[in-house]
Design an enzyme around this catalytic site. Structure first.
Site, short mmCIF file in Angstrom:
data_model
loop_
_atom_site.label_atom_id
_atom_site.label_comp_id
_atom_site.label_asym_id
_atom_site.label_seq_id
_atom_site.Cartn_x
_atom_site.Cartn_y
_atom_site.Cartn_z
N TYR A 100 55.49 -24.78 -30.74
CA TYR A 100 54.51 -24.85 -29.86
C TYR A 100 55.10 -24.33 -28.39
CZ TYR A 100 50.77 -27.19 -26.99
OH TYR A 100 49.87 -27.55 -25.95
N1 NAP Z 1 45.03 -31.97 -25.61
C1 NAP Z 1 46.15 -32.00 -24.51
O1 NAP Z 1 46.66 -32.88 -24.25
C2 NAP Z 1 46.75 -30.67 -24.18
C3 NAP Z 1 47.93 -30.83 -23.61
C4 NAP Z 1 48.66 -29.45 -23.13
C5 NAP Z 1 47.78 -28.37 -23.43
N2 NAP Z 1 46.90 -28.36 -24.16
C6 NAP Z 1 46.34 -26.92 -24.58
O2 NAP Z 1 44.97 -27.13 -24.45
C7 NAP Z 1 44.08 -26.38 -25.41
C8 NAP Z 1 42.99 -27.24 -26.05
O3 NAP Z 1 43.56 -28.24 -26.56
P1 NAP Z 1 42.88 -29.09 -27.69
O4 NAP Z 1 43.75 -30.28 -27.92
O5 NAP Z 1 41.47 -29.47 -27.08
O6 NAP Z 1 42.78 -28.22 -28.87
P2 NAP Z 1 42.80 -28.43 -30.48
O7 NAP Z 1 41.88 -29.60 -30.75
O8 NAP Z 1 43.91 -28.60 -31.08
O9 NAP Z 1 42.21 -27.09 -30.94
C9 NAP Z 1 40.84 -26.67 -30.50
C10 NAP Z 1 40.28 -25.75 -31.56
O10 NAP Z 1 41.20 -24.77 -31.88
C11 NAP Z 1 40.62 -24.20 -33.07
N3 NAP Z 1 41.40 -23.47 -33.85
C12 NAP Z 1 42.74 -24.05 -34.17
N4 NAP Z 1 43.44 -22.67 -35.04
C13 NAP Z 1 42.41 -21.75 -34.89
C14 NAP Z 1 42.67 -20.46 -35.39
N5 NAP Z 1 43.67 -19.98 -36.16
N6 NAP Z 1 41.43 -19.82 -35.38
C15 NAP Z 1 40.37 -20.08 -34.65
N7 NAP Z 1 40.44 -21.36 -34.11
C16 NAP Z 1 41.46 -22.25 -34.12
C17 NAP Z 1 39.94 -25.36 -33.79
O11 NAP Z 1 38.53 -24.96 -34.32
P3 NAP Z 1 37.97 -25.47 -35.55
O12 NAP Z 1 37.83 -27.25 -35.08
O13 NAP Z 1 36.69 -24.94 -35.70
O14 NAP Z 1 39.04 -25.58 -36.74
C18 NAP Z 1 39.95 -26.48 -33.07
O15 NAP Z 1 38.80 -27.18 -32.88
C19 NAP Z 1 45.32 -25.72 -26.34
O16 NAP Z 1 45.67 -24.67 -25.95
C20 NAP Z 1 46.41 -26.70 -26.11
O17 NAP Z 1 47.68 -26.26 -26.23
C21 NAP Z 1 46.16 -29.64 -24.65
#
Ligand code: NAP
Length: 243
Positions: free
Chosen positions: A157
């Site tokens: 990651y």
């Molecule tokens: N949450 C945190 O604390 C945190 C911290 C640091 C950075 N971030 C960053 O913030 C962003 C959003 O985080 P999150 O936790 O909300 O994300 P997440 O829940 O892990 O993923 C968001 C969506 O990405 C879609 N996805 C995954 N693989 C895919 C693919 N190959 N093609 C198309 N869609 C795909 C999934 O869609 P489906 O549900 O439709 O499968 C999922 O709902 C990410 O870039 C993450 O690295 C988050």
């Protein structure tokens, strides 16, 4: 959406749920028509299209695996036909399946790099062909990318997000003469993080003393949209986490 729109169009990957969903709603409130790119969450995508339509903006959900470059190319060809333009691309897909680098399965490595880094590039490539002057790409990173560190858990990651920062800067420099900006917003410990420490321990990790909200991230995205002279930057929105 059935006809080419004259309103600004935002494409948000991973847009159906969690942070991506929040960004779609806030961008629609700002006046964008929204294309929601998602992979498997059909019900969430459908209800989000309905929620955005209820605000008077147009929305369309596109089911595509961003790791599949042919599928991404087809999706952007479809956006060219249906919406005709991309004013904003938010590369929000960022899969995180943390395991120790001493046991990191090569299949997990491949999947992470394919979705988080190659997938973002495929989307940039497709979007830039449809992006007018004034367009913007915002990549979602992770806090603490500045300065290469040892991240022994979730190395795949970390590598993907570091690569995304390098891509951000290269595209920012290359496309600035066309008045297209490319930036990164990097969350720290969001309130929905799979790694979130218990509340009584959060200040040991996050100096500001709380986890981040989805709105904290949306604010940063909106700041960058307003800041027309800012490009190639990575904005940590993390309350001091990993400073
Ligand atoms: N949450 C945190 O604390 C945190 C911290 C640091 C950075 N971030 C960053 O913030 C962003 C959003 O985080 P999150 O936790 O909300 O994300 P997440 O829940 O892990 O993923 C968001 C969506 O990405 C879609 N996805 C995954 N693989 C895919 C693919 N190959 N093609 C198309 N869609 C795909 C999934 O869609 P489906 O549900 O439709 O499968 C999922 O709902 C990410 O870039 C993450 O690295 C988050």
């Amino acid at each position: 959406m059935s006809a080419v729109t004259t309103r600004p169009v935002a494409v948000v990957t991973g847009g159906a749920r969690r942070l991506g969903r929040h960004l779609c709603l806030s961008l629609a409130a700002r006046g964008y028509d929204v294309v929601i790119v998602y992979r498997s969450s059909d019900d969430d995508a459908r209800t989000l299209v309905q929620a955005i339509a209820a605000t008077g903006r147009r929305a369309r959900a596109v089911k595509v695996d961003v790791a599949d470059k042919h599928a991404v190319a087809a999706a952007f060809a479809g956006i060219g036909a249906a919406e005709g333009r991309v004013d904003l691309l938010v590369n929000n897909v960022g899969n995180y399946n943390p395991q120790s680098v001493t046991a990191l399965d090569p299949d997990v490595w491949d999947d992470t790099i394919a979705a988080n880094l190659s997938g973002a590039y495929y989307c940039c490539y497709g979007a830039l062909k449809l992006m007018p002057a004034g367009g913007h790409i915002i990549n979602i990173g992770m806090a603490g990318l500045e300065g290469i560190r040892a991240n022994t858990r979730g190395t795949d990651y970390y590598v993907s997000k570091t690569g995304l920062l390098v891509l951000t800067r290269a595209l920012a420099a290359a496309y600035a003469p066309q008045q297209i900006r490319v930036n990164m917003v990097s969350p720290g410990q969001l309130e929905n993080s799979v790694d979130l420490p218990p509340p009584e321990e959060i200040s040991q990790w996050v100096p500001i003393g709380r986890s981040g909200t989805l709105d904290d991230i949306a604010q940063a995205v909106h700041y960058l949209l307003d800041a027309g002279y800012v490009t190639g930057q990575n904005l940590d929105v993390a309350g001091g986490y990993r400073l």
